[in-house]
Scaffold this motif. Structure first.
Motif, PDB file in Angstrom:
ATOM      1  N   PHE A 160       0.800  -1.140  -0.070  1.00  0.00           N
ATOM      2  CA  PHE A 160       0.100  -0.070   0.141  1.00  0.00           C
ATOM      3  C   PHE A 160       1.009   1.157  -0.019  1.00  0.00           C
ATOM      4  CE2 PHE A 160      -2.234  -3.465   1.802  1.00  0.00           C
ATOM      5  CZ  PHE A 160      -3.578  -3.280   1.613  1.00  0.00           C
ATOM      6  N   HIS A 161       0.293   2.417  -0.697  1.00  0.00           N
ATOM      7  CA  HIS A 161       1.288   3.585  -0.950  1.00  0.00           C
ATOM      8  C   HIS A 161       0.176   4.331  -0.496  1.00  0.00           C
ATOM      9  CE1 HIS A 161       4.711   1.942  -2.674  1.00  0.00           C
ATOM     10  NE2 HIS A 161       3.898   1.102  -3.402  1.00  0.00           N
ATOM     11  N   GLY A 162       0.590   5.394   0.386  1.00  0.00           N
ATOM     12  CA  GLY A 162      -0.495   6.351   1.013  1.00  0.00           C
ATOM     13  C   GLY A 162       0.111   7.669   1.400  1.00  0.00           C
ATOM     14  N   ILE A 163      -0.560   8.851   1.544  1.00  0.00           N
ATOM     15  CA  ILE A 163      -0.076  10.112   1.910  1.00  0.00           C
ATOM     16  C   ILE A 163      -0.786  10.426   3.449  1.00  0.00           C
ATOM     17  CG2 ILE A 163      -0.466  12.600   1.628  1.00  0.00           C
ATOM     18  CD1 ILE A 163       1.549  11.132  -0.473  1.00  0.00           C
ATOM     19  N   ASP A 164       0.188  10.691   4.139  1.00  0.00           N
ATOM     20  CA  ASP A 164      -0.063  11.023   5.513  1.00  0.00           C
ATOM     21  C   ASP A 164      -0.644  12.521   5.423  1.00  0.00           C
ATOM     22  OD1 ASP A 164       0.551   8.716   6.452  1.00  0.00           O
ATOM     23  OD2 ASP A 164       2.229   9.328   7.545  1.00  0.00           O
ATOM     24  N   VAL A 165      -1.706  12.983   5.398  1.00  0.00           N
ATOM     25  CA  VAL A 165      -2.275  14.389   5.460  1.00  0.00           C
ATOM     26  C   VAL A 165      -2.128  15.163   6.843  1.00  0.00           C
ATOM     27  CG1 VAL A 165      -3.901  13.859   3.532  1.00  0.00           C
ATOM     28  CG2 VAL A 165      -4.517  13.648   5.868  1.00  0.00           C
ATOM     29  N   ALA A 166      -1.810  14.443   7.959  1.00  0.00           N
ATOM     30  CA  ALA A 166      -1.774  15.092   9.109  1.00  0.00           C
ATOM     31  C   ALA A 166      -0.706  14.338  10.041  1.00  0.00           C
ATOM     32  CB  ALA A 166      -3.048  15.276   9.851  1.00  0.00           C
ATOM     33  N   ARG A 167       0.039  14.827  10.215  1.00  0.00           N
ATOM     34  CA  ARG A 167       1.145  14.201  11.294  1.00  0.00           C
ATOM     35  C   ARG A 167       1.464  15.121  12.418  1.00  0.00           C
ATOM     36  NH1 ARG A 167       4.674  10.330   8.683  1.00  0.00           N
ATOM     37  NH2 ARG A 167       6.403  10.904  10.061  1.00  0.00           N
ATOM     38  N   ILE A 168       0.745  14.797  13.744  1.00  0.00           N
ATOM     39  CA  ILE A 168       0.720  15.614  14.769  1.00  0.00           C
ATOM     40  C   ILE A 168       1.578  14.830  15.796  1.00  0.00           C
ATOM     41  CG2 ILE A 168      -0.587  17.172  16.545  1.00  0.00           C
ATOM     42  CD1 ILE A 168      -2.977  17.148  14.531  1.00  0.00           C
ATOM     43  N   ALA A 169       2.666  15.775  16.584  1.00  0.00           N
ATOM     44  CA  ALA A 169       3.305  15.156  17.497  1.00  0.00           C
ATOM     45  C   ALA A 169       3.623  16.067  18.532  1.00  0.00           C
ATOM     46  CB  ALA A 169       4.607  14.719  16.823  1.00  0.00           C
ATOM     47  N   LEU A 170       3.722  15.673  19.730  1.00  0.00           N
ATOM     48  CA  LEU A 170       4.197  16.696  20.872  1.00  0.00           C
ATOM     49  C   LEU A 170       5.261  15.710  21.577  1.00  0.00           C
ATOM     50  CD1 LEU A 170       2.256  15.580  23.550  1.00  0.00           C
ATOM     51  CD2 LEU A 170       0.510  16.933  22.123  1.00  0.00           C
ATOM     52  N   GLY A 171       5.923  16.546  22.791  1.00  0.00           N
ATOM     53  CA  GLY A 171       6.966  15.930  23.399  1.00  0.00           C
ATOM     54  C   GLY A 171       7.713  16.968  24.135  1.00  0.00           C
ATOM     55  N   GLY A 172       8.699  16.538  24.884  1.00  0.00           N
ATOM     56  CA  GLY A 172       9.630  17.383  25.791  1.00  0.00           C
ATOM     57  C   GLY A 172      10.709  16.495  26.055  1.00  0.00           C
ATOM     58  N   ASP A 173      11.781  17.350  25.822  1.00  0.00           N
ATOM     59  CA  ASP A 173      13.291  16.794  26.125  1.00  0.00           C
ATOM     60  C   ASP A 173      13.663  17.600  27.334  1.00  0.00           C
ATOM     61  OD1 ASP A 173      12.961  15.438  23.759  1.00  0.00           O
ATOM     62  OD2 ASP A 173      13.546  17.148  22.423  1.00  0.00           O
ATOM     63  N   PHE A 174      14.495  16.854  28.081  1.00  0.00           N
ATOM     64  CA  PHE A 174      15.373  17.390  29.096  1.00  0.00           C
ATOM     65  C   PHE A 174      16.898  17.430  28.836  1.00  0.00           C
ATOM     66  CE2 PHE A 174      17.899  16.628  32.949  1.00  0.00           C
ATOM     67  CZ  PHE A 174      17.636  17.660  33.770  1.00  0.00           C
ATOM     68  N   TYR A 175      17.579  18.487  28.816  1.00  0.00           N
ATOM     69  CA  TYR A 175      18.929  18.535  28.425  1.00  0.00           C
ATOM     70  C   TYR A 175      19.801  18.792  29.741  1.00  0.00           C
ATOM     71  CZ  TYR A 175      17.861  19.337  23.586  1.00  0.00           C
ATOM     72  OH  TYR A 175      17.241  19.326  22.336  1.00  0.00           O
TER      73      TYR A 175
END
Length: 250
Positions: A160-175
């Protein structure tokens, strides 16, 4: 003569009163703090990630993905270019190994996705860096199934070949240090397969939910804050500082 002396004394009295009022408020009253150094523009930002990916939705009309495969291990990475203090242009990719769904013997799946989007960082210059992103992408999914026949079971792949019309991500990094961080992320991808086996079937919506850990690397040395003279420092304090420097020089 008295009137003239009073008129000449008034400006000096007003200036002295203004200085005393400013000194009572403190040397930092009304100070404009200089903006912190830009620690993101022009930086190349790298992240590696690993976690769990769960597909949902349908491969085509009447073909829910849950009948074939379930979730599995996923890994990938991101590379970004800092556009401003808070914005990053980012390219991403991940690969998921999907396990067989319950009741589907010999089934398995694989998913490869590539995306491009923007990341908005809520802060900079502190140890914890929360962020949110949005983008679009391309996806290639392969579902492997086993079918019985007179000659024995046969294994076949459906691509299957498709298009991701929405890619929503969230997060946080500790340095813990300025160039290296560790954090968590969650991502929701939704799209539709444009190419699928059996062209007579109607397109439907699919989705992938991913979550896990990631390592963040900023190889470009970050800027350091330089001290600046406060614009709100009173003339009296400035004069005292200048006098002290002159006395030390003498």
């Amino acid at each position: 003569m008295l009137s003239a002396n009073q008129a000449l004394a008034q400006p000096a009295n007003r200036e002295t009163a203004a200085e005393e009022e400013e000194d009572e408020a403190g040397p930092e009253a009304g100070a404009k703090r200089p903006a912190g150094p830009d620690e993101r523009s022009g930086h190349i930002l790298l992240q590696g990630r690993a976690g769990y990916s769960q597909p949902f939705g349908s491969m085509a009309a009447g073909q829910p993905v849950s009948e074939k495969v379930s979730g599995g291990f996923a890994f990938g990475g991101n590379i970004g270019l800092g556009l401003s203090r808070v914005t990053v242009l980012e390219a991403s990719g991940s690969y998921a190994l999907l396990s067989a769904a319950e009741g589907c013997n010999g089934c398995s799946g694989r998913s490869l996705d590539l995306g491009l989007g923007f990341v908005y960082h809520l802060a900079q210059g502190i140890a914890f860096d929360p962020w949110i992103s949005y983008g679009v992408g391309y996806r290639r999914a392969v579902l492997t199934g086993s079918e019985g026949s007179a000659a024995g079971p046969t294994v076949s792949d459906s691509v299957f070949h498709g298009i991701d019309v929405a890619r929503i991500a969230l997060g946080g990094d500790f340095y813990p240090v300025s160039s290296f961080g560790i954090g968590m992320f969650a991502e929701l991808d939704a799209g539709t397969y444009l190419s699928r086996p059996g062209e007579g079937t109607d397109a439907t919506v699919y989705g992938f939910f991913q979550f896990g850990l990631r390592l963040a690397l900023d190889p470009v040395p970050r800027g350091t804050r330089t001290p600046a003279v406060s614009s709100g420092t009173s003339r009296r304090v400035a004069g005292q500082a200048a006098g002290s420097r002159g006395a030390a020089h003498r």
